[in-house]
Write an enzyme that holds these catalytic residues in place. Structure first.
Site, PDB file in Angstrom:
ATOM      1  N   THR A  69       0.847  -1.202   0.000  1.00 50.06           N
ATOM      2  CA  THR A  69       0.000   0.000   0.000  1.00 50.06           C
ATOM      3  C   THR A  69       0.878   1.246   0.000  1.00 50.06           C
ATOM      4  O   THR A  69       0.666   2.182  -0.789  1.00 50.06           O
ATOM      5  CB  THR A  69      -0.941  -0.023   1.232  1.00 50.06           C
ATOM      6  OG1 THR A  69      -1.791  -1.156   1.110  1.00 50.06           O
ATOM      7  CG2 THR A  69      -1.768   1.245   1.331  1.00 50.06           C
ATOM      8  N   ASN A 145      -6.630  -8.923  -8.050  1.00 51.97           N
ATOM      9  CA  ASN A 145      -6.705  -9.630  -6.775  1.00 51.97           C
ATOM     10  C   ASN A 145      -8.075 -10.241  -6.499  1.00 51.97           C
ATOM     11  O   ASN A 145      -8.238 -11.029  -5.576  1.00 51.97           O
ATOM     12  CB  ASN A 145      -6.305  -8.698  -5.619  1.00 51.97           C
ATOM     13  CG  ASN A 145      -6.982  -7.360  -5.689  1.00 51.97           C
ATOM     14  OD1 ASN A 145      -6.725  -6.574  -6.597  1.00 51.97           O
ATOM     15  ND2 ASN A 145      -7.865  -7.088  -4.752  1.00 51.97           N
ATOM     16  N   GLN A 175      -0.107  -9.542  -6.691  1.00 52.84           N
ATOM     17  CA  GLN A 175      -0.663 -10.897  -6.860  1.00 52.84           C
ATOM     18  C   GLN A 175       0.034 -11.659  -7.982  1.00 52.84           C
ATOM     19  O   GLN A 175      -0.205 -12.854  -8.168  1.00 52.84           O
ATOM     20  CB  GLN A 175      -2.172 -10.824  -7.151  1.00 52.84           C
ATOM     21  CG  GLN A 175      -2.998 -10.154  -6.066  1.00 52.84           C
ATOM     22  CD  GLN A 175      -3.136 -10.999  -4.798  1.00 52.84           C
ATOM     23  OE1 GLN A 175      -2.803 -12.181  -4.769  1.00 52.84           O
ATOM     24  NE2 GLN A 175      -3.614 -10.384  -3.727  1.00 52.84           N
ATOM     25  N   SER A 193       4.837  -7.436  -2.510  1.00 53.24           N
ATOM     26  CA  SER A 193       4.603  -7.454  -1.060  1.00 53.24           C
ATOM     27  C   SER A 193       5.017  -8.805  -0.472  1.00 53.24           C
ATOM     28  O   SER A 193       4.675  -9.855  -1.027  1.00 53.24           O
ATOM     29  CB  SER A 193       3.109  -7.208  -0.791  1.00 53.24           C
ATOM     30  OG  SER A 193       2.837  -7.213   0.584  1.00 53.24           O
ATOM     31  N   SER A 194       5.709  -8.767   0.641  1.00 52.11           N
ATOM     32  CA  SER A 194       6.268  -9.988   1.235  1.00 52.11           C
ATOM     33  C   SER A 194       5.197 -10.945   1.793  1.00 52.11           C
ATOM     34  O   SER A 194       5.301 -12.161   1.637  1.00 52.11           O
ATOM     35  CB  SER A 194       7.255  -9.568   2.337  1.00 52.11           C
ATOM     36  OG  SER A 194       7.316 -10.476   3.378  1.00 52.11           O
ATOM     37  N   HIS A 195       4.138 -10.374   2.399  1.00 51.70           N
ATOM     38  CA  HIS A 195       3.206 -11.285   3.092  1.00 51.70           C
ATOM     39  C   HIS A 195       2.288 -12.051   2.135  1.00 51.70           C
ATOM     40  O   HIS A 195       1.544 -12.930   2.570  1.00 51.70           O
ATOM     41  CB  HIS A 195       2.407 -10.544   4.178  1.00 51.70           C
ATOM     42  CG  HIS A 195       1.307  -9.650   3.691  1.00 51.70           C
ATOM     43  ND1 HIS A 195       0.003 -10.052   3.634  1.00 51.70           N
ATOM     44  CD2 HIS A 195       1.310  -8.370   3.258  1.00 51.70           C
ATOM     45  CE1 HIS A 195      -0.763  -9.052   3.207  1.00 51.70           C
ATOM     46  NE2 HIS A 195       0.024  -8.016   2.959  1.00 51.70           N
ATOM     47  N   CYS A 315      -9.147  -6.059   1.366  1.00 58.58           N
ATOM     48  CA  CYS A 315      -8.927  -4.618   1.473  1.00 58.58           C
ATOM     49  C   CYS A 315     -10.196  -3.851   1.126  1.00 58.58           C
ATOM     50  O   CYS A 315     -10.337  -2.688   1.456  1.00 58.58           O
ATOM     51  CB  CYS A 315      -7.797  -4.186   0.551  1.00 58.58           C
ATOM     52  SG  CYS A 315      -6.318  -5.149   0.796  1.00 58.58           S
TER      53      CYS A 315
END
Ligand code: PLP
Length: 374
Positions: A69, A145, A175, A193-195, A315
């Site tokens: 984000t 996503n 994604q 994004s890592s997570h 989100c």
């Protein structure tokens, strides 16, 4: 039974020890001058170099942030320097792009939103038509996503650049990372994004081409070569590359496709169930709606059995009507009944069978309850 892997993923057990060591052992500030701190800095830079390899860029084109984000905010706000310029996004962007674009519009930019098909793919010709000498930025998500639909961002970026090389092309690759082809040189900025790949929360990363000069969002101590001040989340940043390598190694697209196809084959002829699977797409995300039911009720019934699914994007879960699903042409009723099943490394076919059986059982139960109430 966790089927919400597009929202987040379970971190790798294999990296637990290293993660704890980075937090509790190597807690030094990477900007400090003693050797222990330099070791942390080196670990972050090694991760940067590895990610650069995966993103097809140079190591000094990779920047860490606290999440995707923030990375998307930096990409858009940092790229738009003239208040009256034109910015172009697709109608199926994640809120971390669309909300920033709306904010830029409120500050005077001309915002053009490109229509998308039922899977969320942007109309490429419409994108190209919007490119003129006043266009500062084009942002098109790589993989949607909600549905997994793929935009051919390398092709779109090449066409945008051939019309106006000054335009900054950004793509949200959260994604798509490790599942679709990496961004080409024409893609100036790319977000990951890592997570979402079994890494810890608290680390996003951007490829920012050397050609591009962004205004930083967060000013201060000048970390990340002045692009993102603030003491680094050293554990998450240093682990980002190891996570990505392990994810790449473990990701079994055949197994995921088998589970995905099982869901589609089992549910496709059931009353009122509609799939939104336009090609091309990545494997792993199945988007469907069940008419006449409130998907939230279904989610909570499944939850009681220890089964977790998504309701569109996590989100976007706070908003009553998901604007992305509306842009894909779904009716309000379809959106109300929309669920997202997203597979990850730890799912298997046996639990997928239970998921399908429970979806059928509970949708039937919800419908019968409704009829009994009438
Ligand atoms: N972009 C896309 C496509 C996403 O799916 C998400 C998270 O759901 C984000 C951005 C935001 O990522 P983060 O949670 O790292 O801020």
């Amino acid at each position: 039974m966790y089927f919400d892997n597009a929202a987040t993923t379970k971190p790798f057990e294999e990296l637990r020890e290293r993660f704890l060591e980075l937090i509790y052992g190597d807690y030094f500030n990477p900007s400090s001058l003693y050797t222990a701190a330099k070791n942390v800095r080196d670990a972050i830079n090694a991760s940067r170099e590895g990610l650069a390899g995966l993103l097809g860029c140079q190591k000094d084109e990779v920047y860490f942030t606290s999440c995707a984000t923030e990375a998307n905010n930096l990409a858009l706000k940092g790229a738009v320097k003239r208040p009256k310029c034109r910015i172009v996004i697709s109608a199926a962007e994640h809120a971390s792009v669309s909300a920033v674009a709306a904010d830029l519009k409120n500050r005077g930019a001309e915002l053009i939103t490109i229509p998308v098909d039922s899977g969320g793919r942007a109309d490429v010709d419409a994108v190209i038509k919007t490119v003129n000498e006043n266009t500062a930025l084009v942002s098109v998500i790589h993989t949607n996503n909600e549905t997994g639909a793929l935009n051919d961002i390398n092709y779109i970026a090449a066409r945008v650049k051939s019309k106006n090389p000054q335009v900054i092309f950004h793509s949200d690759g959260v994604q798509a990372f490790l599942k679709a082809s990496p961004p080409s040189d024409d893609v100036d900025i790319y977000t990951v994004s890592s997570h979402k790949i079994c890494g810890p929360k608290g680390a996003g990363a951007l490829k920012i081409s050397k050609r591009v000069n962004l205004n930083p969002l967060i000013l201060g101590g000048g970390q990340e070569r002045g692009m993102r001040s603030g003491t680094e989340n050293s554990a998450a940043a240093a682990l980002f590359y190891d996570t990505a390598e392990l994810y790449k190694h473990k990701y079994d697209s055949k197994k995921i496709l088998e589970m995905q196809n099982f869901v589609i084959e089992t549910l496709k002829d059931s009353e009122g169930i509609k799939f939104y699977a336009s090609e091309p797409k990545i494997t792993g995300i199945v988007s469907l709606s069940v008419s006449g039911i409130n998907a939230e009720t279904l989610l909570h019934m499944l939850e009681k059995d220890g089964i977790y699914i998504g309701l569109g994007s996590a989100c976007a879960a706070n908003k009553s009507i998901n604007p992305v699903l509306l842009a894909m042409g779904r009716s309000k009723e379809e959106i109300f009944g929309s669920i997202r099943i997203s597979f990850g490394l730890y799912n298997n076919l046996d639990e997928t069978k239970i998921l399908c059986q429970k979806i059928l059982e509970y949708t039937d139960k919800i419908r019968r309850r409704k009829i009994a109430q009438i």
